[in-house]
Design a protein around this motif. Structure first.
Motif, PDB file in Angstrom:
ATOM      1  N   UNK A  78       0.837  -1.206   0.000  1.00  0.00           N
ATOM      2  CA  UNK A  78       0.000   0.000   0.000  1.00  0.00           C
ATOM      3  C   UNK A  78       0.870   1.253   0.000  1.00  0.00           C
ATOM      4  N   UNK A  79       2.159   1.099   0.307  1.00  0.00           N
ATOM      5  CA  UNK A  79       3.080   2.238   0.363  1.00  0.00           C
ATOM      6  C   UNK A  79       3.690   2.500  -1.018  1.00  0.00           C
ATOM      7  N   UNK A  80       4.284   3.671  -1.177  1.00  0.00           N
ATOM      8  CA  UNK A  80       4.991   4.007  -2.421  1.00  0.00           C
ATOM      9  C   UNK A  80       6.162   3.039  -2.574  1.00  0.00           C
ATOM     10  N   UNK A  84      -0.747  -0.015  -3.938  1.00  0.00           N
ATOM     11  CA  UNK A  84      -1.861  -0.922  -4.200  1.00  0.00           C
ATOM     12  C   UNK A  84      -2.921  -0.784  -3.105  1.00  0.00           C
ATOM     13  N   UNK A  85      -4.079  -1.362  -3.350  1.00  0.00           N
ATOM     14  CA  UNK A  85      -5.196  -1.266  -2.407  1.00  0.00           C
ATOM     15  C   UNK A  85      -5.009  -2.159  -1.184  1.00  0.00           C
ATOM     16  N   UNK A  86      -4.229  -3.227  -1.305  1.00  0.00           N
ATOM     17  CA  UNK A  86      -4.002  -4.148  -0.189  1.00  0.00           C
ATOM     18  C   UNK A  86      -2.503  -4.264   0.101  1.00  0.00           C
ATOM     19  N   UNK A  87      -2.144  -4.615   1.338  1.00  0.00           N
ATOM     20  CA  UNK A  87      -0.733  -4.606   1.729  1.00  0.00           C
ATOM     21  C   UNK A  87       0.126  -5.733   1.168  1.00  0.00           C
ATOM     22  N   UNK A 147      -6.499   0.165 -18.935  1.00  0.00           N
ATOM     23  CA  UNK A 147      -6.907   0.224 -17.537  1.00  0.00           C
ATOM     24  C   UNK A 147      -5.926  -0.581 -16.719  1.00  0.00           C
ATOM     25  N   UNK A 148      -5.497  -0.024 -15.599  1.00  0.00           N
ATOM     26  CA  UNK A 148      -4.679  -0.768 -14.648  1.00  0.00           C
ATOM     27  C   UNK A 148      -5.544  -0.972 -13.427  1.00  0.00           C
ATOM     28  N   UNK A 149      -5.901  -2.219 -13.163  1.00  0.00           N
ATOM     29  CA  UNK A 149      -6.776  -2.552 -12.031  1.00  0.00           C
ATOM     30  C   UNK A 149      -6.013  -2.499 -10.727  1.00  0.00           C
ATOM     31  N   UNK A 150      -6.646  -1.945  -9.714  1.00  0.00           N
ATOM     32  CA  UNK A 150      -6.082  -1.920  -8.365  1.00  0.00           C
ATOM     33  C   UNK A 150      -7.248  -1.820  -7.415  1.00  0.00           C
TER      34      UNK A 150
END
Length: 150
Positions: A78-80, A84-87, A147-150
Motif C-alpha cells: 500500500x506504500x509508495x 496498491x489497495x491491499x498490503x 486500464x490498470x486494475x487496483x
C-alpha cells in the motif's frame, strides 16, 4: 403551480425509472451471458521459493553479468512506489486471462464486455482483489482505453 410540479415530478420519475430498469435488465442479461462463457481451469504445479529463486538465477545469468536474487518478506504494497489497495499478495492467487487481442484485431469488437466482479466469481474468488492490466470498454470511453486494475 404545486399540482403542475407534482405532475412533472411523477412524469420524470416514471421516465428515469423506466431507463434505470432498462439498463438494469441489460446488465443482468450481460452478466448472465458472461457466466455462461466457457471456463478452463488448470491446476498449476506449486514450486518452493528456493526452486523459484534458482530458476530466476539461471535465467538472469544467461542475460546479465551482475544480478541478485533474494527471498525477502513482502513489503507493504500500500506504500509508495506500489500504492496498491491491499498490503500484500497472499491467500489464494489466481490468474485470469479474459478476452484478448482477437477482440481488437482486425477490428474492435465493441460487443465484448467483461465484468471483473463476475470474472472473480468464475475464479471462485467473489469480491477478490484484482490487479493488473486490462482495457476499458469503448462504449464507456468512446474509444479504446487502457486500464490498470487496483
Amino acid at each position: 403551480l404545486l399540482r403542475q410540479f407534482m405532475k412533472l415530478k411523477q412524469w420524470y420519475q416514471r421516465r428515469v425509472r423506466g431507463k434505470y430498469l432498462q439498463i438494469l435488465k441489460t446488465l443482468k442479461t450481460a452478466l448472465a451471458l458472461l457466466k455462461m462463457l466457457p471456463v478452463t481451469k488448470y491446476n498449476l504445479e506449486k514450486h518452493g521459493l528456493d526452486e523459484i529463486c534458482h530458476s530466476f538465477e539461471q535465467s538472469l545469468s544467461n542475460n546479465y553479468e551482475e544480478y541478485r536474487v533474494e527471498i525477502i518478506d513482502c513489503p507493504d504494497l500500500t506504500a509508495a512506489p506500489w500504492n496498491l489497495a491491499l498490503p500484500g499478495l497472499n491467500g489464494t492467487p489466481c490468474v485470469a486471462d479474459v478476452g484478448g487481442v482477437p477482440n481488437l484485431i482486425p477490428l474492435v469488437n465493441v460487443d465484448k464486455q467483461y465484468n471483473l466482479d463476475t470474472v472473480a466469481e468464475l475464479c471462485e474468488m467473489p469480491g477478490g482483489f484484482v490487479i493488473g492490466p486490462s482495457a476499458v470498454a469503448s462504449k464507456l470511453m468512446g474509444k479504446n482505453a487502457e486500464l490498470v486494475n487496483n
